[in-house]
Design a protein around this motif. Structure first.
Motif, short mmCIF file in Angstrom:
data_model
loop_
_atom_site.label_atom_id
_atom_site.label_comp_id
_atom_site.label_asym_id
_atom_site.label_seq_id
_atom_site.Cartn_x
_atom_site.Cartn_y
_atom_site.Cartn_z
N SER A 145 0.82 -1.20 0.00
CA SER A 145 0.00 0.00 0.00
C SER A 145 0.86 1.26 0.00
CB SER A 145 -0.96 -0.01 1.19
OG SER A 145 -0.27 -0.32 2.36
N LEU A 148 2.11 1.73 -3.39
CA LEU A 148 1.07 2.34 -4.24
C LEU A 148 1.02 3.84 -4.02
CD1 LEU A 148 -1.90 -0.16 -4.20
CD2 LEU A 148 -0.59 0.64 -6.14
N LEU A 151 3.67 5.43 -5.92
CA LEU A 151 3.39 5.50 -7.34
C LEU A 151 2.38 6.59 -7.65
CD1 LEU A 151 3.50 1.76 -8.34
CD2 LEU A 151 5.02 3.58 -9.00
N ILE A 152 1.43 6.74 -6.77
CA ILE A 152 0.45 7.80 -6.98
C ILE A 152 1.14 9.16 -7.01
CG2 ILE A 152 -1.51 9.01 -6.00
CD1 ILE A 152 -2.42 6.35 -4.82
N THR C 72 -1.59 -5.67 -8.65
CA THR C 72 -1.51 -4.32 -8.09
C THR C 72 -0.35 -3.55 -8.68
OG1 THR C 72 -2.16 -5.43 -6.07
CG2 THR C 72 -1.60 -3.11 -5.92
N VAL C 73 0.80 -4.18 -8.60
CA VAL C 73 2.00 -3.49 -9.07
C VAL C 73 1.91 -3.21 -10.56
CG1 VAL C 73 4.46 -3.72 -9.38
CG2 VAL C 73 3.44 -4.39 -7.24
N ALA C 76 -0.10 -0.11 -11.10
CA ALA C 76 0.62 1.13 -10.78
C ALA C 76 1.69 1.42 -11.83
CB ALA C 76 1.23 0.99 -9.40
N GLU C 77 2.39 0.38 -12.21
CA GLU C 77 3.46 0.58 -13.18
C GLU C 77 2.93 1.07 -14.51
OE1 GLU C 77 4.15 -3.03 -14.89
OE2 GLU C 77 4.75 -1.92 -16.66
N ALA C 79 0.36 2.91 -14.90
CA ALA C 79 0.00 4.32 -14.74
C ALA C 79 1.22 5.21 -14.89
CB ALA C 79 -0.64 4.51 -13.37
N VAL C 80 2.26 4.85 -14.17
CA VAL C 80 3.46 5.69 -14.25
C VAL C 80 4.05 5.66 -15.65
CG1 VAL C 80 5.79 5.95 -13.39
CG2 VAL C 80 3.97 5.40 -11.82
#
Lengths: 170, 631, 105
Positions: A145, A148, A151-152, C72-73, C76-77, C79-80
């Motif tokens: 978390s 995350l 990353l946000i 999950t990862v 996120a990856e 997105a970046v």
């Protein structure tokens, strides 16, 4: 019966993946991606892990591909940018080496004894997952978390960089 | 007592350092006085040590550890024994006089501290040479005087010819030094030690030595002496060395450095005594050199060149004496020659200084009116070198000529050769004397004599030239005991006179007759005016040309040795060094760089390409890991 | 075409291998940066497939947990990565990866 479904949906997934790779326009690739994810989710369901299937739909198709579609739309790609003129040489070479690689991977998989057991239906996944997630893998969960969060923040910074540039121009 | 010994050696060194490194004054008087004081103190120390030796017979030694490697046990050893008495007194005494002379001679020099620093350094090195107790220490002094000789000959280095003369001296010396070193190595192999006393005891004691190897070693030592003391074939540097200031010529190339070779052979006399072939060779070379150089001297016009060839010739005499086994006689001549040759050079220096640089005797003449003191002292010197009794030169020269006949390795041929050389000596010295001092003045400068700094040494040396001979009177005359012989007996091998067709007195008579003949011939040709000589030279044009051009020896060496060497060096410098060695050294670096440039394509900047590489690598790894399992 | 040594595998392994191969192939061939990212997602999903299958078969739920993490990862990856691509587009005006070779040499 189940076997048939397995067969149909696995073929479906592979065909959709193929679509991702060979599509001319990026948006078609995105759509093919949705289809392949969907196929995968069904496969997960057929195996009995409903939680993972749900996650797959929610996160992958619901968030990631949406992001992809957003970006493709945002960039307003022209035709030149989507058409990729790959020469035959690299194409064949890539194909051959990838195929060889896959064979080797399969061979490696074969040597792993882990895969040899045959019982399909184990416990329902939800209960077992949650038990483990909050006891044995709690650390990972929490760190994930935080990860995350990081990353946000980075995504925001990247977006801000655009913004700053825009402001500098004006 | 050891302090005196070390002080004698080190005080000039200190003076050199003070003058050259610290004070650096531009006044010739100040620097010269300091240098002369250092030399004078050294002389006083030498006198004190000599007095000590003469009265108590004690041999003063000093020794410091130098090297101890394997079987080699080397010390910085110094000793003051009988030979050292003679050599150190000559070196420091005449050295001091020449220092004093230089104060007057170098009065127009802008940087005199250089000169006096080198001069003092030379003195120190020469003293190390003569007080060394073993061959390596002596060699240190040997090299030191060679260095100072180079520095002083090329003192006015802005003139490239003078600098070249210094270089020539050094290089030819080096050739001799190579031989010297080989000799030292051989002696160490034979004896296991290079200490003079130890070697002497071994040779005197046991009779089971390998005589052949001893002879080789002796020969190589003589090669070293050939270089330093300008014998055939390594003599060509000495005439060129006259490019240096005249006091340098007087000190180094007349009185001291060139006698180092003689000193070496005398010190190692015990070795040469048991090497008959080498001794014969030494005597032959000496005789040949004496004749050769004397003949060249008869046709020279430069005042210093005449004296230079004269020195080479007289050194030849000394080597004949060494070669026939009469070591003490050789040292006797060293002493007397030092006096009158230094005197002659200083006189020449006075004349050159007074004529503001003129060195051609044909432009001189009638100078006895302008240089009275010089004239009187030069007369004594010329008479001495011609061998007129009762001056010192007569006794020492005659002793050599007689020894050539009667010595252990003597022969009538040597006697005849030396007698002929004596004739030539008398001739060319008288020629020099008459041309310079008699007749009408043929030049155009305004001659004047030098100051007291230049006159005082002349007088001293003249007295020495006259008197010193009485120290070594030959036995045959039964007048005075031979003090020199008595002094040197314990250190230098003695010799038995064998019977020949002349007794000593008869030989003396012949020598005097020869001298008078030589003087007479010179007087006939040169005394009224040089016109008669010019007519004779015209008739003997061939001989005259050969002699004037010194038998073209330098040119011969140039063709035989120098030119090929220069050619080889050129090849090495232009071809081997840049193309072969540099290429080999740079090859790895060039290879690495080329390889690097070749491999830069891997960094293409494209992520896909990188994955390609990874894929290939992964394939290889997996394939190897699963080898033999893929059907 | 399929060697004997790999024939005892479960069919889902073949599917996963195909997916991975397709993803790898697309990564190597396509020039559009966004499509390249999609291929990465494809490869990740192939791995997910195997993990779920093995986990369900053997009864160990660790595989599923790992799958959760991967999903999950990956999200996120993606997105970046898309954010970076956007910035690249602003810099160069194109998303053709051949245009981004600044690190060459």
């Amino acid at each position: 019966m189940r076997e048939v479904f397995f067969m149909i949906f696995s073929v479906f997934t592979v065909l959709a993946a193929l679509g991702v790779v060979v599509s001319r326009h990026a948006i078609f690739s995105a759509f093919s991606l949705v289809l392949s994810f969907f196929g995968l989710a069904v496969l997960y369901l057929l195996w009995g892990s409903s939680f993972v299937a749900m996650l797959q739909i929610l996160i992958y198709t619901g968030a990631i591909v949406v992001l992809f579609v957003f970006v493709v739309m945002l960039l307003d790609l022209k035709k030149e940018e989507t058409l990729d003129s790959a020469k035959t040489g690299p194409l064949v070479l890539a194909g051959v080496s990838v195929w060889l690689f896959s064979l080797l991977v399969l061979r490696a998989l074969n040597r792993a004894t882990f895969f040899k057991s045959t019982n399909i239906e184990a416990a329902s996944d939800m209960k077992s997952i949650s038990t483990l997630l909050f006891s044995k893998y709690l650390w990972g969960f929490e760190i994930l978390s935080v990860f995350l969060l990081a990353l946000i923040v980075s995504a925001c910074v990247l977006a801000r960089a655009e913004h700053m540039e825009r402001k500098a121009d004006q | 007592m050891e302090f005196l010994l070390l002080g004698m050696i080190l005080i000039p060194l200190l003076g050199s350092a003070l003058n050259g490194l610290i004070l650096r004054s531009g006044s010739p008087t100040r620097t010269g006085t300091l240098a002369s004081a250092a030399a004078g103190l050294s002389f006083i120390a030498a006198v004190a040590l000599s007095w000590n030796y003469l009265t108590t017979g004690e041999i003063v030694t000093a020794s410091f550890e130098w090297l101890r490697v394997g079987s080699l046990d080397l010390n910085w050893g110094f000793r003051f024994d009988a030979i050292t008495v003679l050599m150190s007194l000559v070196v420091t005494g005449i050295g001091t006089l020449i220092h004093i002379f230089s104060v007057g001679y170098m009065d127009e020099e802008p940087t005199p501290y250089r000169f006096f620093a080198y001069l003092n350094l030379f003195l120190s090195a020469m003293l190390i040479l003569v007080t060394g107790a073993n061959l390596p220490v002596m060699f240190v002094g040997w090299e030191g005087v060679g260095l100072c000789s180079y520095l002083l000959i090329g003192y006015w280095y802005e003139d490239i010819k003078k600098a070249d003369a210094g270089l020539k001296a050094f290089v030819i010396n080096r050739i001799g030094d190579a031989g010297f070193l080989i000799g030292i190595f051989m002696l160490f192999q034979i004896f296991g030690t290079v200490d003079f006393e130890s070697m002497k005891q071994i040779v005197d004691g046991s009779g089971t030595l390998n005589v052949r190897w001893l002879q080789f070693a002796a020969f190589f030592l003589f090669v070293g002496a050939m270089g330093k003391s300008a014998q055939i074939p390594l003599f060509t540097w000495l005439p060129d060395a006259m490019a240096g200031p005249t006091p340098v010529s007087a000190l180094i190339h007349a009185a001291t450095m060139v006698t180092a070779g003689v000193y070496l052979l005398a010190r190692m006399g015990f070795l040469f005594q048991v090497s008959p072939d080498v001794s014969h060779f030494v005597a032959t070379i000496g005789c040949a050199t004496a004749l050769f150089a004397a003949s060249i001297a008869t046709a020279q016009r430069d005042i210093k060149k005449i004296l230079a060839y004269s020195t080479v010739s007289q050194l030849g005499f000394m080597f004949v004496a060494l070669g026939v086994g009469a070591y003490s006689v050789a040292l006797f001549h060293v002493m007397t020659h030092a006096f009158f040759k230094a005197l002659l050079f200083l006189a020449a220096g006075t004349i050159i200084h007074g004529l503001h640089g003129e060195q051609d005797v044909c432009k001189m003449g009638g100078l006895r009116k302008h240089f009275p003191v010089t004239f009187i002292t030069t007369t004594i010197a010329v008479a001495a070198i011609c061998g007129l009794p009762p001056l010192s030169g007569f006794f020492s020269k005659d002793a050599i000529v007689f020894a050539a006949l009667t010595g252990p390795y003597g022969s009538p041929y040597l006697w005849a050769g030396l007698s002929l050389a004596s004739l030539l000596t008398a001739f060319y010295m008288s020629r020099f004397y008459f041309l310079v001092f008699f007749g009408e003045y043929r030049g155009d400068a305004h001659p004047h004599e030098g100051g007291w700094a230049m006159k005082f040494p002349l007088l001293d040396l003249a007295i020495g030239s006259a008197v010193v001979g009485f120290l070594g009177m030959p036995h045959g005359l039964h007048l005075l005991p031979n003090y020199l012989d008595q002094l040197l007996v314990p250190t230098v091998p003695g010799w038995e006179e064998s019977h020949a067709f002349l007794t000593e007195i008869q030989s003396m008579g012949v020598a005097v007759a020869v001298a008078c003949l030589g003087i007479g011939i010179a007087a006939f040709f040169y005394l009224p005016s040089p016109a008669r000589s010019e007519k004779a030279a015209g008739k003997l044009l061939a001989i005259d040309t050969i002699l004037k051009n010194k038998y073209w020896v330098d040119e011969l060496y140039e063709v035989l040795f120098v030119a090929p060497f220069r050619f080889l060096s050129g090849i090495a410098a232009r071809f081997i060094d840049p193309r072969v060695i540099d290429a080999a050294v740079l090859f790895p670096s060039r290879l690495a760089r080329a390889g690097g440039t070749l491999l830069t394509f891997i960094q293409s900047g494209s992520a896909q390409f990188y994955l390609w590489i990874m894929l290939t690598g992964g394939l290889l790894v997996l394939w190897q890991a699963l080898k033999g399992l893929i059907v | 075409m399929i060697p004997a040594s790999v024939q005892i595998l479960h069919w889902s392994h073949y599917v996963a291998a195909c997916l991975f191969a397709l993803g790898l192939f697309g990564f190597l061939i396509r020039k559009n940066a966004i499509v390249v990212l999609m291929c990465i997602e494809l490869m990740l999903n192939a791995v997910n497939l195997i993990l779920v299958e093995v986990s369900m078969r053997s009864g160990h739920p660790e595989g599923l947990i790992f799958v959760i993490f991967i999903i999950t990862v990956a999200a996120a990856e993606a997105a970046v990565g898309l954010g970076i691509i956007l910035n690249l587009y602003r810099a160069k005006g194109t998303v053709n990866i051949d245009a981004f070779r600044e690190l060459q040499g």
